[in-house]
Design a protein around this motif. Structure first.
Motif, PDB file in Angstrom:
ATOM      1  N   PRO A  76     -15.579   1.593  23.971  1.00 33.96           N
ATOM      2  CA  PRO A  76     -15.202   1.387  23.377  1.00 33.96           C
ATOM      3  C   PRO A  76     -14.169   1.703  23.089  1.00 33.96           C
ATOM      4  O   PRO A  76     -13.617   0.486  22.178  1.00 33.96           O
ATOM      5  N   ALA A  77     -14.184   3.006  22.702  1.00 35.39           N
ATOM      6  CA  ALA A  77     -12.868   2.635  22.186  1.00 35.39           C
ATOM      7  C   ALA A  77     -11.677   2.674  22.369  1.00 35.39           C
ATOM      8  O   ALA A  77     -10.597   2.537  22.074  1.00 35.39           O
ATOM      9  N   TYR A  80     -10.236  -2.136  22.699  1.00 35.44           N
ATOM     10  CA  TYR A  80      -8.911  -3.660  21.777  1.00 35.44           C
ATOM     11  C   TYR A  80      -7.453  -2.670  22.543  1.00 35.44           C
ATOM     12  O   TYR A  80      -6.861  -4.132  22.924  1.00 35.44           O
ATOM     13  N   PRO A  98     -18.827  -3.465  20.919  1.00 37.97           N
ATOM     14  CA  PRO A  98     -17.193  -3.778  19.862  1.00 37.97           C
ATOM     15  C   PRO A  98     -16.656  -4.113  20.588  1.00 37.97           C
ATOM     16  O   PRO A  98     -15.997  -3.710  21.527  1.00 37.97           O
ATOM     17  N   CYS A 100     -13.367  -4.270  19.666  1.00 36.11           N
ATOM     18  CA  CYS A 100     -12.658  -2.879  18.204  1.00 36.11           C
ATOM     19  C   CYS A 100     -13.393  -2.533  17.548  1.00 36.11           C
ATOM     20  O   CYS A 100     -14.014  -2.378  17.278  1.00 36.11           O
ATOM     21  N   LEU A 101     -12.910  -1.149  17.323  1.00 32.45           N
ATOM     22  CA  LEU A 101     -13.150   0.120  16.100  1.00 32.45           C
ATOM     23  C   LEU A 101     -13.210  -0.251  14.937  1.00 32.45           C
ATOM     24  O   LEU A 101     -13.804   0.575  13.775  1.00 32.45           O
ATOM     25  N   THR A 102     -11.571  -1.050  14.096  1.00 35.34           N
ATOM     26  CA  THR A 102     -11.233  -0.996  13.611  1.00 35.34           C
ATOM     27  C   THR A 102     -11.224  -1.933  12.903  1.00 35.34           C
ATOM     28  O   THR A 102     -10.910  -3.022  13.878  1.00 35.34           O
TER      29      THR A 102
END
Length: 105
Positions: A76-77, A80, A98, A100-102
């Motif tokens: 996941p990291a 993006y 996800p 992205c994470l942010t």
């Protein structure tokens, strides 16, 4: 009219990649998996040997116009930056959540 299989590459050769590849190769005849990429060359080599598909670098995937879809199986990291690069290169991307994470990403 015969439908041409879509050339597809896979990023990430971790545990989940076996399940994806078995399904992609055996169930989805519309996909033509043409290459693997992993930051760990040993993992990519093992998958390439198992499935008879070549190892590609990220740069080769980005530059190869015949590769239309990239299945992103990275952590996941990494989602993006990887997705962004692929989309900017004109590739279609499949990625698990996800994306992205942010919020900014």
């Amino acid at each position: 009219m015969k439908i041409q299989p879509v050339k597809t590459a896979v990023l990430g050769c971790g545990v989940i990649s076996d399940a994806y590849l078995t399904t992609m190769i055996n169930k989805f005849k519309i996909l033509d998996v043409v290459g693997f990429c992993d930051r760990n060359p040993g993992k990519a080599d093992a998958m390439a040997q198992k499935y008879g598909i070549k190892v590609l670098t990220m740069e080769e995937i980005l530059a190869e116009p015949s590769i239309e879809i990239v299945v992103n199986l990275t952590t996941p990291a990494a989602h993006y930056p990887v997705i962004k690069q692929l989309l900017e290169a004109g590739k279609h991307v499949f990625c698990e959540k996800p994306l992205c994470l942010t919020e900014e990403e």
